[in-house]
Each structure stands twice: as C-alpha cells, then as structure tokens.
Scaffold this motif. Structure first.
Motif, PDB file in Angstrom:
ATOM      1  N   VAL A   1      54.382  -2.991 -44.569  1.00 16.51           N
ATOM      2  CA  VAL A   1      53.233  -2.326 -43.958  1.00 16.51           C
ATOM      3  C   VAL A   1      52.000  -3.191 -44.214  1.00 16.51           C
ATOM      4  O   VAL A   1      51.608  -3.397 -45.365  1.00 16.51           O
ATOM      5  N   PHE A   2      51.393  -3.719 -43.147  1.00 15.45           N
ATOM      6  CA  PHE A   2      50.223  -4.585 -43.253  1.00 15.45           C
ATOM      7  C   PHE A   2      48.943  -3.758 -43.139  1.00 15.45           C
ATOM      8  O   PHE A   2      48.911  -2.730 -42.470  1.00 15.45           O
ATOM      9  N   HIS A   3      47.871  -4.263 -43.771  1.00 14.76           N
ATOM     10  CA  HIS A   3      46.578  -3.579 -43.704  1.00 14.76           C
ATOM     11  C   HIS A   3      45.470  -4.624 -43.824  1.00 14.76           C
ATOM     12  O   HIS A   3      45.595  -5.608 -44.543  1.00 14.76           O
ATOM     13  N   ILE A   4      44.373  -4.399 -43.104  1.00 15.71           N
ATOM     14  CA  ILE A   4      43.176  -5.226 -43.248  1.00 15.71           C
ATOM     15  C   ILE A   4      41.968  -4.312 -43.154  1.00 15.71           C
ATOM     16  O   ILE A   4      41.939  -3.394 -42.323  1.00 15.71           O
ATOM     17  N   GLY A   5      40.981  -4.507 -44.022  1.00 17.28           N
ATOM     18  CA  GLY A   5      39.839  -3.599 -44.035  1.00 17.28           C
ATOM     19  C   GLY A   5      38.596  -4.228 -44.629  1.00 17.28           C
ATOM     20  O   GLY A   5      38.641  -5.270 -45.306  1.00 17.28           O
ATOM     21  N   LEU A   6      37.448  -3.588 -44.342  1.00 14.42           N
ATOM     22  CA  LEU A   6      36.174  -3.990 -44.919  1.00 14.42           C
ATOM     23  C   LEU A   6      36.046  -3.382 -46.310  1.00 14.42           C
ATOM     24  O   LEU A   6      36.380  -2.218 -46.517  1.00 14.42           O
ATOM     25  N   MET A   7      35.558  -4.164 -47.273  1.00 14.00           N
ATOM     26  CA  MET A   7      35.470  -3.719 -48.650  1.00 14.00           C
ATOM     27  C   MET A   7      34.016  -3.731 -49.135  1.00 14.00           C
ATOM     28  O   MET A   7      33.134  -4.303 -48.488  1.00 14.00           O
ATOM     29  N   ASN A   8      33.779  -3.114 -50.301  1.00 12.00           N
ATOM     30  CA  ASN A   8      32.453  -3.205 -50.913  1.00 12.00           C
ATOM     31  C   ASN A   8      32.300  -4.567 -51.587  1.00 12.00           C
ATOM     32  O   ASN A   8      33.219  -5.384 -51.580  1.00 12.00           O
ATOM     33  N   ASP A   9      31.145  -4.818 -52.190  1.00 11.91           N
ATOM     34  CA  ASP A   9      30.819  -6.162 -52.659  1.00 11.91           C
ATOM     35  C   ASP A   9      31.804  -6.726 -53.677  1.00 11.91           C
ATOM     36  O   ASP A   9      32.033  -7.934 -53.719  1.00 11.91           O
ATOM     37  N   ASP A  10      32.371  -5.875 -54.544  1.00  9.33           N
ATOM     38  CA  ASP A  10      33.289  -6.386 -55.568  1.00  9.33           C
ATOM     39  C   ASP A  10      34.756  -6.106 -55.247  1.00  9.33           C
ATOM     40  O   ASP A  10      35.622  -6.220 -56.114  1.00  9.33           O
ATOM     41  N   PHE A  11      35.034  -5.727 -54.010  1.00 12.41           N
ATOM     42  CA  PHE A  11      36.401  -5.495 -53.520  1.00 12.41           C
ATOM     43  C   PHE A  11      37.115  -4.357 -54.261  1.00 12.41           C
ATOM     44  O   PHE A  11      38.331  -4.284 -54.254  1.00 12.41           O
TER      45      PHE A  11
ATOM     46  N   ILE B   1      37.213  -8.279 -35.288  1.00  6.39           N
ATOM     47  CA  ILE B   1      37.862  -9.470 -35.833  1.00  6.39           C
ATOM     48  C   ILE B   1      39.369  -9.331 -35.635  1.00  6.39           C
ATOM     49  O   ILE B   1      40.005  -8.406 -36.157  1.00  6.39           O
ATOM     50  N   HIS B   2      39.921 -10.224 -34.840  1.00 11.43           N
ATOM     51  CA  HIS B   2      41.348 -10.203 -34.500  1.00 11.43           C
ATOM     52  C   HIS B   2      42.079 -11.206 -35.387  1.00 11.43           C
ATOM     53  O   HIS B   2      41.741 -12.393 -35.397  1.00 11.43           O
ATOM     54  N   CYS B   3      43.065 -10.753 -36.131  1.00  6.97           N
ATOM     55  CA  CYS B   3      43.758 -11.608 -37.090  1.00  6.97           C
ATOM     56  C   CYS B   3      45.268 -11.550 -36.914  1.00  6.97           C
ATOM     57  O   CYS B   3      45.822 -10.561 -36.412  1.00  6.97           O
ATOM     58  N   LYS B   4      45.900 -12.624 -37.350  1.00  6.73           N
ATOM     59  CA  LYS B   4      47.353 -12.669 -37.462  1.00  6.73           C
ATOM     60  C   LYS B   4      47.696 -12.775 -38.944  1.00  6.73           C
ATOM     61  O   LYS B   4      47.368 -13.765 -39.597  1.00  6.73           O
ATOM     62  N   LEU B   5      48.315 -11.711 -39.484  1.00 11.78           N
ATOM     63  CA  LEU B   5      48.694 -11.667 -40.882  1.00 11.78           C
ATOM     64  C   LEU B   5      50.150 -12.108 -41.020  1.00 11.78           C
ATOM     65  O   LEU B   5      50.991 -11.759 -40.192  1.00 11.78           O
ATOM     66  N   VAL B   6      50.428 -12.855 -42.072  1.00  6.80           N
ATOM     67  CA  VAL B   6      51.782 -13.343 -42.304  1.00  6.80           C
ATOM     68  C   VAL B   6      52.178 -13.081 -43.748  1.00  6.80           C
ATOM     69  O   VAL B   6      51.440 -13.437 -44.674  1.00  6.80           O
ATOM     70  N   ALA B   7      53.325 -12.437 -43.948  1.00  2.44           N
ATOM     71  CA  ALA B   7      53.923 -12.290 -45.277  1.00  2.44           C
ATOM     72  C   ALA B   7      55.032 -13.335 -45.355  1.00  2.44           C
ATOM     73  O   ALA B   7      55.986 -13.287 -44.583  1.00  2.44           O
ATOM     74  N   TRP B   8      54.911 -14.259 -46.298  1.00  5.24           N
ATOM     75  CA  TRP B   8      55.767 -15.445 -46.288  1.00  5.24           C
ATOM     76  C   TRP B   8      56.392 -15.701 -47.655  1.00  5.24           C
ATOM     77  O   TRP B   8      55.836 -15.329 -48.691  1.00  5.24           O
TER      78      TRP B   8
ATOM     79  N   GLN C   1      52.254 -10.143 -38.329  1.00  3.43           N
ATOM     80  CA  GLN C   1      51.731  -8.926 -37.721  1.00  3.43           C
ATOM     81  C   GLN C   1      50.299  -9.174 -37.270  1.00  3.43           C
ATOM     82  O   GLN C   1      49.492  -9.741 -38.005  1.00  3.43           O
ATOM     83  N   LYS C   2      49.954  -8.764 -36.056  1.00 11.48           N
ATOM     84  CA  LYS C   2      48.583  -8.877 -35.569  1.00 11.48           C
ATOM     85  C   LYS C   2      47.810  -7.614 -35.912  1.00 11.48           C
ATOM     86  O   LYS C   2      48.361  -6.515 -35.915  1.00 11.48           O
ATOM     87  N   ALA C   3      46.526  -7.778 -36.221  1.00 16.74           N
ATOM     88  CA  ALA C   3      45.695  -6.628 -36.597  1.00 16.74           C
ATOM     89  C   ALA C   3      44.271  -6.857 -36.106  1.00 16.74           C
ATOM     90  O   ALA C   3      43.830  -7.999 -35.918  1.00 16.74           O
ATOM     91  N   VAL C   4      43.552  -5.759 -35.905  1.00 19.69           N
ATOM     92  CA  VAL C   4      42.162  -5.822 -35.453  1.00 19.69           C
ATOM     93  C   VAL C   4      41.283  -5.080 -36.443  1.00 19.69           C
ATOM     94  O   VAL C   4      41.578  -3.932 -36.826  1.00 19.69           O
ATOM     95  N   LEU C   5      40.211  -5.716 -36.870  1.00 14.55           N
ATOM     96  CA  LEU C   5      39.264  -5.129 -37.810  1.00 14.55           C
ATOM     97  C   LEU C   5      37.951  -4.869 -37.079  1.00 14.55           C
ATOM     98  O   LEU C   5      37.401  -5.759 -36.437  1.00 14.55           O
ATOM     99  N   GLY C   6      37.451  -3.661 -37.200  1.00 16.15           N
ATOM    100  CA  GLY C   6      36.173  -3.357 -36.558  1.00 16.15           C
ATOM    101  C   GLY C   6      36.175  -1.992 -35.891  1.00 16.15           C
ATOM    102  O   GLY C   6      37.152  -1.253 -35.996  1.00 16.15           O
TER     103      GLY C   6
END
Length: 318
Positions: free
Chosen positions: A135-145, A241-248, A304-309
């Motif tokens: 399960v992939f995830h991408i997100g905006l974080m606060n300053d210290d993650f 922001i359009h990204c391609k995530l890879v678990a390798w 996996q492709k993902a979109v942030l925003g």
C-alpha cells in the motif's frame, strides 16, 4: 532440545580495534539479533549506518540500533563444525560533509548445533520477490515530518515537506524510491500539460540543481522524505504533484533505481550510501538500464503512480 540449543548461543568476538572510537553490542536470539552501536565521535552521522541491506531501526546522535530477523538484511547462514553461524556486515558510508571515514565491521552470531540437527530444517529457500499486498502513500507533512501538514498553502521559497511511504505488511522488505515527480496545475497529467520537473531521470532530484530542495536522511527503508523548495510554477494556482513511487529490492540499486540529490560544491550524491554516488553520475545526462525486465513485472519491485495536492504557492511580495 530447542531450549537447550539456544541457551548455548555464543557471540563471536570482534576486532578490538573498533572499540577505540565506538562500542558494539549484540543480542543474538533464536531468529533475530539486536545490534547497538554507540559512537564516541560527535561528528559521525549514524543515519548512514547499514546492517547488510537494512537501515537502523532507530538512531540518535550517539547510538544506532538494529532489531532485525536473520531472514532479513541479507544475513549469510553457514554450518561449520559444531556451529550454525549467521553473519553480516555493519557498514558506515561517510557523506561528503562528514569527518568520519567509511568503515565495515563483521556481525556474527554463532549457535551450538545439537547432535540431531539437520541442515535441511534450517536452510529454507527465500524468494527474491515478496508476497503480500503493498500500500503506497504520499502526503504533505509538518516542518519536522512528525505529522500531516496543517495547511496546503506555502510561501514562495519556503520548504514543502513531503513524505512517501509503502506499507509492506508480509512482503519482503523493500526500499521506497521516487522515480519521477512533476508539478502541474491539473489533477490529471496530459502529454501536453504544462509541467515543472521535480524528480526525473530515474530518481534524480533535478530541482535540487536550481534550489535548496533535498532528500532528508532516511529513517526507514519504507519511507522517503523530501524537502521541496516552493517554486514559481503555478504561482497562486492549485498545483498537483504527480509522482511515480517504486518499492524496490534494496540490493538491486543501479543508475535507474536510486535517490540522488545535488549538493552544492559536491555534486550529485546518493541518499542511501554516499560511497556509491557514482550511480548518480548520469543525472546530468541520461540514466539507462541494461535490464530487460520492467519493474512492473514484479521481479524485483513494484511501481505505483500517485497524485499529491492540490497545494498553493503564494508570493507575499506580489
């Protein structure tokens, strides 16, 4: 018999020279080991320590801890005489701004072998690709993650903290990478859509060439943190922001499976091991692979492709 077997576990001694600047303690268990490295040199960056292919489970300014199974991290199993041995290497890949040199130290757990022990029982075959749903995830974080962002509006020139991750569950441990990211003003990316390149050329943070953007030190192999400096593209508009995530496979890194950023006065650096930054040499040209199989085949990884925003970048001076 098993209780007796593990009670007789012994830890092979290591070279005494390594204790001049640091102390390493091992706690060998039936199926796992805990390695605690305590560093006496304040300039050492313990996030750069690796146990085989594994990142530290946790670390501080003076101590790094690995709690791992023998089935992970590329431990080697050897039966010799009366012992069953698990061995690996603890490595330190010095970064360009570190005053501590790179090094390698052996990590060995040896267990007394009972008389009725047969190799076949303890020598299973492990597949190079895992099982289980990713399960992939991408997100905006606060300053210290430490948590999600409280706002999706960022001032021009400020940093946009982004974290990508993959939940691996029962899957073989994999390394999370961002192969490509572009900014656009639409939630769907079309071939003719105006866009701004952020990550390209198979894992090169191209935006770091012209800004202060950078990958943050990796905390977990399944996570990747990016500090992206807010850009002028799409200023005042909704940006996606359009990204391609890879678990390798962490042992399959090459010029097309990497995380590289540009460090002023040093050039391109590999996030996960500065000593192998030559993998980033192609970032100013064209990063190609000689592999014949695609990652989508599942042979060594999953994409996996993902979109942030949407997020908004504003300019207070305009």
């Amino acid at each position: 018999m098993m209780a007796f077997f593990w009670q007789r576990a012994v830890v092979l001694s290591l070279a005494a020279a390594m204790l001049v600047y640091a102390d390493m303690k091992l706690d060998c268990r039936p199926d796992s080991v805990t390695v605690v490295w305590t560093e006496g040199r304040s300039q050492a960056d313990l996030s750069l320590l690796r146990l085989g292919s594994c990142f530290p489970t946790s670390f501080s300014a003076t101590q790094a801890v690995f709690r791992v199974d023998f089935n992970d991290c590329n431990f080697r199993r050897l039966v010799t005489g009366d012992y069953l041995m698990y061995s690996n290497d603890l490595t330190y890949g010095s970064s360009s701004d570190s005053q501590s040199p790179a090094f390698t130290h052996p990590v060995v757990c040896a267990f007394a072998r009972p008389k009725d022990w047969y190799p076949m029982i303890y020598d299973p075959v492990f597949s190079t690709h895992g099982v289980g749903r990713l399960v992939f995830h991408i997100g905006l974080m606060n300053d210290d993650f430490s948590g999600p962002a409280e706002s999706t509006t960022f001032a021009l020139g400020s940093f946009i903290p982004i974290m990508a991750s993959v939940s691996q569950k029962t899957h073989q441990p994999l390394l999370l990478l961002l192969e490509e990211c572009v900014a656009a003003t639409t939630p769907e990316l079309q071939p003719d859509s105006p866009s701004y390149p952020i990550i390209g050329n198979k894992g090169c943070l191209v935006d770091s060439r012209v800004s202060g953007s950078k990958f943050e030190p990796r905390q977990k192999s399944s996570e990747l943190q990016l500090s992206l400096q807010a850009f002028r593209f799409g200023l005042g508009q909704e940006v996606f922001i359009h990204c391609k995530l890879v678990a390798w496979d962490p042992n399959g890194l090459d010029s097309t499976k990497k995380a590289c950023h540009y460090v002023k006065e040093h050039g391109w650096e590999l996030l996960d091991n500065y000593a192998y930054s030559t993998l980033c040499d192609c970032c100013d040209s064209d990063c190609k692979s000689r592999r014949t199989r695609s990652i989508e085949s599942g042979t060594r990884g999953v994409a996996q492709k993902a979109v942030l925003g949407p997020l908004t970048i504003t300019d207070a001076t305009s």
